[in-house]
Design an enzyme around this catalytic site. Structure first.
Site, PDB file in Angstrom:
ATOM      1  N   HIS A  17      65.612  25.811   5.440  1.00  0.00           N
ATOM      2  CA  HIS A  17      64.224  25.674   4.976  1.00  0.00           C
ATOM      3  C   HIS A  17      63.508  24.577   5.757  1.00  0.00           C
ATOM      4  O   HIS A  17      62.367  24.756   6.187  1.00  0.00           O
ATOM      5  CB  HIS A  17      64.182  25.324   3.481  1.00  0.00           C
ATOM      6  CG  HIS A  17      64.688  26.400   2.582  1.00  0.00           C
ATOM      7  ND1 HIS A  17      65.602  26.151   1.587  1.00  0.00           N
ATOM      8  CD2 HIS A  17      64.409  27.722   2.512  1.00  0.00           C
ATOM      9  CE1 HIS A  17      65.857  27.279   0.937  1.00  0.00           C
ATOM     10  NE2 HIS A  17      65.151  28.249   1.491  1.00  0.00           N
ATOM     11  N   LYS A  41      64.986  35.308 -10.851  1.00  0.00           N
ATOM     12  CA  LYS A  41      66.190  34.490 -10.734  1.00  0.00           C
ATOM     13  C   LYS A  41      66.197  33.394 -11.802  1.00  0.00           C
ATOM     14  O   LYS A  41      65.149  32.919 -12.211  1.00  0.00           O
ATOM     15  CB  LYS A  41      66.242  33.801  -9.361  1.00  0.00           C
ATOM     16  CG  LYS A  41      66.331  34.729  -8.180  1.00  0.00           C
ATOM     17  CD  LYS A  41      66.354  33.927  -6.886  1.00  0.00           C
ATOM     18  CE  LYS A  41      66.370  34.812  -5.664  1.00  0.00           C
ATOM     19  NZ  LYS A  41      66.314  34.024  -4.419  1.00  0.00           N
ATOM     20  N   ARG A  93      66.029  34.987   9.374  1.00  0.00           N
ATOM     21  CA  ARG A  93      67.358  34.765   9.951  1.00  0.00           C
ATOM     22  C   ARG A  93      67.827  36.004  10.691  1.00  0.00           C
ATOM     23  O   ARG A  93      68.673  35.915  11.562  1.00  0.00           O
ATOM     24  CB  ARG A  93      68.355  34.415   8.862  1.00  0.00           C
ATOM     25  CG  ARG A  93      68.079  33.083   8.191  1.00  0.00           C
ATOM     26  CD  ARG A  93      68.934  32.898   6.980  1.00  0.00           C
ATOM     27  NE  ARG A  93      68.527  33.877   5.973  1.00  0.00           N
ATOM     28  CZ  ARG A  93      68.739  33.770   4.680  1.00  0.00           C
ATOM     29  NH1 ARG A  93      69.401  32.748   4.220  1.00  0.00           N
ATOM     30  NH2 ARG A  93      68.323  34.680   3.838  1.00  0.00           N
ATOM     31  N   SER A 130      70.282  29.607   0.240  1.00  0.00           N
ATOM     32  CA  SER A 130      70.435  28.874  -1.029  1.00  0.00           C
ATOM     33  C   SER A 130      71.505  29.487  -1.917  1.00  0.00           C
ATOM     34  O   SER A 130      72.297  28.773  -2.530  1.00  0.00           O
ATOM     35  CB  SER A 130      69.097  28.844  -1.783  1.00  0.00           C
ATOM     36  OG  SER A 130      68.163  28.063  -1.098  1.00  0.00           O
TER      37      SER A 130
END
Length: 164
Positions: A17, A41, A93, A130
């Protein structure tokens, strides 16, 4: 002056991040990290803790010392509109990230006209997520080299509190 928002739940904030925020700061005059709740979440870290950890990480890095972190109280696009942001910055990514991010970018543009700009993260951090950081920590693994200073301790404390 162009303003960009780097939104996320940042549960926890990782070096990946931080890398994206650094890249965004080179592209935009003002960058705001928007710390949001993700309705899909259950967060490990409370929102206020996440904001504090992001602020500490940004302040400790000369490349991001002028970047601020704020709570996103609702929709990211409303947050962007309130700030006068020209763009949302998201890190990629790999191809799977783009597949997940594209519908969100299109919805955000539909709702507000704000564009999403993608930056490719440092390949050395491409495995850092994460969810993986939390999983490693849950099983007693070391995460200190995956997160900014102070974050690993906060994650371990939150996990210990869950076990009590």
């Amino acid at each position: 002056m162009t303003i960009a928002v780097c939104p996320g739940s940042f549960d926890p904030f990782t070096l990946g991040h931080l890398d994206v925020v650094r890249r965004a700061r080179r592209l935009f005059d003002v960058v705001v990290v928007g710390v949001a709740k993700n309705a899909g979440k259950t967060a490990l870290l409370p929102l206020d803790t996440r904001v504090e950890l992001v602020r500490a990480a940004l302040a400790a890095d000369p490349a991001t010392a002028d970047v601020r972190a704020e709570v996103v109280p609702g929709l990211v696009v409303d947050f962007c509109r309130d700030l006068g942001a020209a763009a949302i910055v998201r890190g990629l990514r790999g191809g799977a990230d783009l597949d997940a991010e594209a519908p969100m970018a299109l919805m955000n543009r539909h709702l507000s006209g704000v564009e999403t700009v993608y930056v490719t993260g440092d390949p050395a951090l491409s495995y850092v997520a994460s969810s993986l950081v939390k999983d490693v920590a849950r099983h007693g693994g070391a995460i200190d080299d995956l997160v900014p200073d102070g974050v690993a301790a906060a994650v371990r404390a939150a996990l210990a509190a869950q076990q009590q």
